[in-house]
Design a protein around this motif. Structure first.
Motif, short mmCIF file in Angstrom:
data_model
loop_
_atom_site.label_atom_id
_atom_site.label_comp_id
_atom_site.label_asym_id
_atom_site.label_seq_id
_atom_site.Cartn_x
_atom_site.Cartn_y
_atom_site.Cartn_z
N ASP A 39 0.69 -1.56 0.01
CA ASP A 39 -0.43 -0.04 0.06
C ASP A 39 1.36 0.82 -0.20
OD1 ASP A 39 -2.69 -2.07 0.31
OD2 ASP A 39 -2.71 -1.11 2.11
N ASN A 332 -14.45 -1.36 -5.98
CA ASN A 332 -12.46 -1.58 -6.46
C ASN A 332 -13.04 0.06 -7.74
OD1 ASN A 332 -11.81 -2.52 -5.09
ND2 ASN A 332 -12.23 -4.63 -7.46
N THR A 374 -12.37 8.10 2.82
CA THR A 374 -12.39 6.22 2.88
C THR A 374 -11.30 5.90 2.36
OG1 THR A 374 -12.21 7.19 0.96
CG2 THR A 374 -14.74 6.75 2.35
N LYS A 376 -9.74 2.92 3.19
CA LYS A 376 -9.72 1.73 2.73
C LYS A 376 -10.57 1.51 0.91
CE LYS A 376 -11.82 -3.14 2.70
NZ LYS A 376 -12.32 -3.79 1.67
N GLU A 377 -11.88 2.50 0.84
CA GLU A 377 -12.47 2.10 -0.36
C GLU A 377 -11.54 3.16 -1.28
OE1 GLU A 377 -15.27 2.42 2.75
OE2 GLU A 377 -13.26 3.00 2.56
N MET A 379 -7.91 3.20 -1.46
CA MET A 379 -6.87 2.29 -1.89
C MET A 379 -7.38 0.79 -2.60
SD MET A 379 -3.96 1.44 -1.45
CE MET A 379 -2.92 2.33 -0.24
N ASP A 380 -8.45 0.52 -2.15
CA ASP A 380 -9.19 -0.27 -3.37
C ASP A 380 -9.00 -0.43 -4.55
OD1 ASP A 380 -9.14 -2.19 -1.14
OD2 ASP A 380 -11.78 -1.92 -1.34
#
Length: 461
Positions: A39, A332, A374, A376-377, A379-380
């Motif tokens: 990441d 994603n 956000t 996590k979102e 990074m996805d």
């Protein structure tokens, strides 16, 4: 292109171009990144890529940010030296990220930033404010529209945020750095914010022209991307506004509050022209390059971070729900904001995308610049773009507009005002670097106190 803070976004005019859809011609840039990339490595990569826009592709004379850069080389010749004021402010923040992370040499950055400040000091100013576009060779105003040929207070605010951050970063440095900081300070103090109240009205106006005066007639009223304009105007040590102007102008005497929810998430404020789902996501980015929303409150809003986070999450949940059944939308691949778009004929236009104005086009800066809200979102999305969609990546990072639905349509082009928020907002998520610079500036603290903002993090009470 201008990110319009519209009182009714539906009125946005799409700016059409005469080009057709295309994919990148620079295939050397489009190698898929390995799935094993971490990441942190991914965030480093996209920050470095976005920096190239302002470091490698800057306007040659002024070194400020070009309005646009097209890898397909399709744009009018007279655009090559058109610099954008607001995008250049985001570019200043991006360069600071580059210095702080060791992507570019500090000494080289100081030299280049000094060139920029010297240019801005000599460029046309309108009661201290700069125009939306400036000719990078001459410093003369380039009209954005017939009557939009004077000062642009909102674009000036975005630029000024970067100028203050540069000042704060270098003010205790060596002699050359202190000289740069002094130039920044003088530019900031020369902006006549209170002039833009049109003779003392309790509201700020976006435009003033020596030729057309106040004919643009665009008062800045919430909620949209313009909050930072009021913060800076209240913070000015030379030409400030009072708290009443903020309250009557920006908050509309408090009537901009909303009790609506979407997907169970409170919206808190009425988004101008987009009250059902919220506006384009740049509204959660532009004012917050410097203004730290974390536990930030005022008389009406308990936590600006929650306001922004909910706007982003509503956009995300809308894209996952995907009521229009666009191919590719999902966890994603999401994010609606203003930028280049796909016309009905498959050519390239410009539009302010948001759930109520969704045309199947995902603008990468929307998710990438939302990292603080956000992680996590975002990074996805970042991982998906770099590991699965190399055709959407160019020399300066993800292209401005993409669409899986239209057979992986993209346009190999960038806009300063979109590319410029990526590295700063990711850095604010990672370290809070730019937030700390801006929020700890003495005048900003005083201005926020004047407007009854509170932040324990910065001892603003």
């Amino acid at each position: 292109m201008k990110k319009l803070a519209l009182t009714g976004i539906a009125a946005l005019t799409i700016i059409s171009c005469t080009t057709t859809s295309s994919t990148t011609q620079n295939t050397s840039q489009n190698k898929t990144v390995g799935d094993n990339i971490s990441d942190n490595q991914l965030m480093d990569k996209v920050q470095k890529d976005a920096l190239k826009y302002f470091w490698d592709y800057s306007e040659p004379n002024s070194k400020l940010g070009r309005e646009r850069y097209h890898e397909d080389n399709i744009y009018p010749d007279n655009d090559k030296h058109v610099i954008t004021t607001g995008g250049s402010g985001f570019g200043l923040a991006t360069i600071l990220v580059g210095v702080e992370r060791g992507f570019i040499p500090r000494k080289e950055a100081v030299k280049r930033l000094t060139t920029m400040m010297d240019f801005l000091a000599k460029a046309d100013r309108h009661k201290g404010a700069w125009s939306h576009w400036i000719n990078g060779e001459t410093g003369k105003t380039v009209p954005f529209g017939k009557k939009d040929n004077g000062g642009d207070l909102v674009e000036t605010a975005f630029l000024t945020t970067g100028i203050i951050q540069v000042r704060e970063y270098f003010k205790n440095g060596n002699a050359e750095e202190k000289a740069l900081a002094k130039k920044c300070d003088e530019l900031w103090k020369g902006i006549q914010w209170n002039w833009y109240t049109k003779g003392g009205e309790k509201v700020l106006y976006w435009h003033w022209s020596p030729e057309y005066q106040w004919e643009m007639n665009f008062p800045l009223q919430g909620y949209n991307e313009c909050l930072i304009t009021y913060i800076l105007a209240a913070s000015s040590p030379t030409y400030s506004i009072d708290a009443e102007t903020y309250e009557k102008g920006w908050t509309r005497n408090g009537t901009y509050l909303s009790d609506k929810e979407k997907y169970g998430l409170p919206m808190f404020v009425k988004h101008n022209g987009a009250e059902e789902y919220g506006g384009p996501l740049f509204w959660a980015h532009y004012s917050y390059i410097g203004l730290d929303p974390t536990n930030l409150s005022d008389k009406l809003i308990k936590n600006y971070f929650d306001l922004n986070k909910n706007q982003v999450l509503i956009d995300y949940k809308y894209c996952v729900e995907n009521p229009k059944q666009w191919k590719g939308y999902g966890e994603n691949y999401w994010g609606l904001t203003a930028g280049y778009s796909r016309n009905k004929d498959g050519g390239v236009g410009y539009d302010a995308h948001f759930p109520q104005n969704d045309h199947g086009v995902i603008t990468p800066t929307a998710a990438l610049s939302s990292f603080p809200y956000t992680p996590k979102e975002s990074m996805d999305f970042l991982r998906f773009m770099y590991t699965q969609k190399p055709e959407f990546i160019g020399s300066a990072g993800p292209y401005d507009a993409t669409s899986i639905h239209y057979d992986n349509w993209t346009t190999p082009r960038y806009l300063a005002i979109d590319q410029g928020t990526i590295a700063p907002m990711i850095e604010n998520y990672r370290t809070g670097f730019l937030w700390k610079l801006f929020m700890n500036a003495p005048e900003i603290k005083q201005g926020l106190k004047k407007l009854n903002f509170k932040s324990e993090k910065y001892n603003i009470k």
